[in-house]
Design a protein around this motif. Structure first.
Motif, PDB file in Angstrom:
ATOM      1  N   LEU A 149       0.796   5.505  -5.459  1.00 27.08           N
ATOM      2  CA  LEU A 149       0.582   4.859  -6.760  1.00 27.08           C
ATOM      3  C   LEU A 149      -0.907   4.761  -7.080  1.00 27.08           C
ATOM      4  CD1 LEU A 149       1.690   3.370  -9.266  1.00 27.08           C
ATOM      5  CD2 LEU A 149       1.588   1.254  -7.894  1.00 27.08           C
ATOM      6  N   ILE A 174       8.438   2.607  -7.167  1.00 23.80           N
ATOM      7  CA  ILE A 174       8.076   1.264  -6.708  1.00 23.80           C
ATOM      8  C   ILE A 174       9.229   0.275  -6.855  1.00 23.80           C
ATOM      9  CG2 ILE A 174       6.521  -0.702  -7.068  1.00 23.80           C
ATOM     10  CD1 ILE A 174       5.168   1.727  -5.738  1.00 23.80           C
ATOM     11  N   LEU A 208       4.786  -4.179  -9.143  1.00 26.54           N
ATOM     12  CA  LEU A 208       4.834  -4.871  -7.853  1.00 26.54           C
ATOM     13  C   LEU A 208       5.367  -6.299  -7.947  1.00 26.54           C
ATOM     14  CD1 LEU A 208       1.423  -3.583  -6.513  1.00 26.54           C
ATOM     15  CD2 LEU A 208       3.694  -2.885  -5.731  1.00 26.54           C
ATOM     16  N   GLU A 244       4.170   4.532  -0.538  1.00 25.59           N
ATOM     17  CA  GLU A 244       4.306   4.606  -1.995  1.00 25.59           C
ATOM     18  C   GLU A 244       3.141   3.902  -2.702  1.00 25.59           C
ATOM     19  OE1 GLU A 244       8.149   2.910  -2.682  1.00 25.59           O
ATOM     20  OE2 GLU A 244       9.203   4.733  -2.052  1.00 25.59           O
ATOM     21  N   ILE A 245       2.595   2.872  -2.093  1.00 30.24           N
ATOM     22  CA  ILE A 245       1.467   2.153  -2.696  1.00 30.24           C
ATOM     23  C   ILE A 245       0.231   3.052  -2.712  1.00 30.24           C
ATOM     24  CG2 ILE A 245       0.014   0.086  -2.570  1.00 30.24           C
ATOM     25  CD1 ILE A 245       2.966  -0.468  -3.268  1.00 30.24           C
TER      26      ILE A 245
END
Length: 180
Positions: A75, A101, A178, A71-72
């Protein structure tokens, strides 16, 4: 172990490694080897000190399946894609990114994976940024993305560094997502 950055291809500066730093890395590797010898599974480590520029890598030959960590990467690709448009990210993309996130929403991640071009689009973005050992998952299977620790460290650095490609506004948005 390693010390210097990999140079211009990744945008990370090269550093001269002193014998003291090299000895420290050798000792750390030996300690990790002893500690992990009696434990099951595989382990790899990548550390980067942004202040000193020092780096350390341990056992990172084999890529791991990222699962939700992918997912990072999604993103980062989404934020850079949004920067290419006049109006940036849409409110809908921001909501999906937040759900992906903050709440681990797989459907939101799937929609954003598709929006950034799926395997081909994410791979193209990562390669352009010097991230060479990450292979996005096929089709709709973003959780099957495989990567090594240094590539993921590089993704985090690109996402958070003031000198990186992510705009101040998008970097603040990513940090807010985050920081929970």
């Amino acid at each position: 172990p390693s010390g210097p950055g990999t140079g211009p291809a990744t945008g990370w500066p090269r550093l001269a490694i002193t014998s003291a730093v090299a000895e420290q890395a050798r000792r750390l590797t030996a300690q990790l080897d002893r500690y992990l010898r009696r434990r099951p599974g595989r382990t790899s480590v990548a550390v980067y000190d942004r202040v000193t520029g020092l780096r350390y890598r341990y056992r990172e030959r084999t890529p791991y399946r990222l699962a939700d960590v992918a997912e990072i990467d999604i993103l980062l690709a989404l934020l850079l894609r949004g920067q290419e448009r006049v109006h940036g990210l849409t409110p809908h993309e921001r909501r999906l990114a937040t759900r992906m996130i903050r709440f681990g929403d797989d459907r939101a991640a799937q929609r954003l994976y598709t929006a950034v071009g799926g395997r081909t689009g994410l791979s193209r973005t990562l390669r352009r940024l010097g991230i060479e050992r990450t292979t996005p998952g096929p089709g709709r299977h973003w959780k099957h993305t495989r990567s090594v620790a240094t590539d993921q460290l590089r993704v985090l650095d690109l996402l958070t560094s003031p000198s990186g490609p992510v705009s101040d506004r998008n970097r603040a948005f990513a940090a807010a997502l985050l920081a929970f």
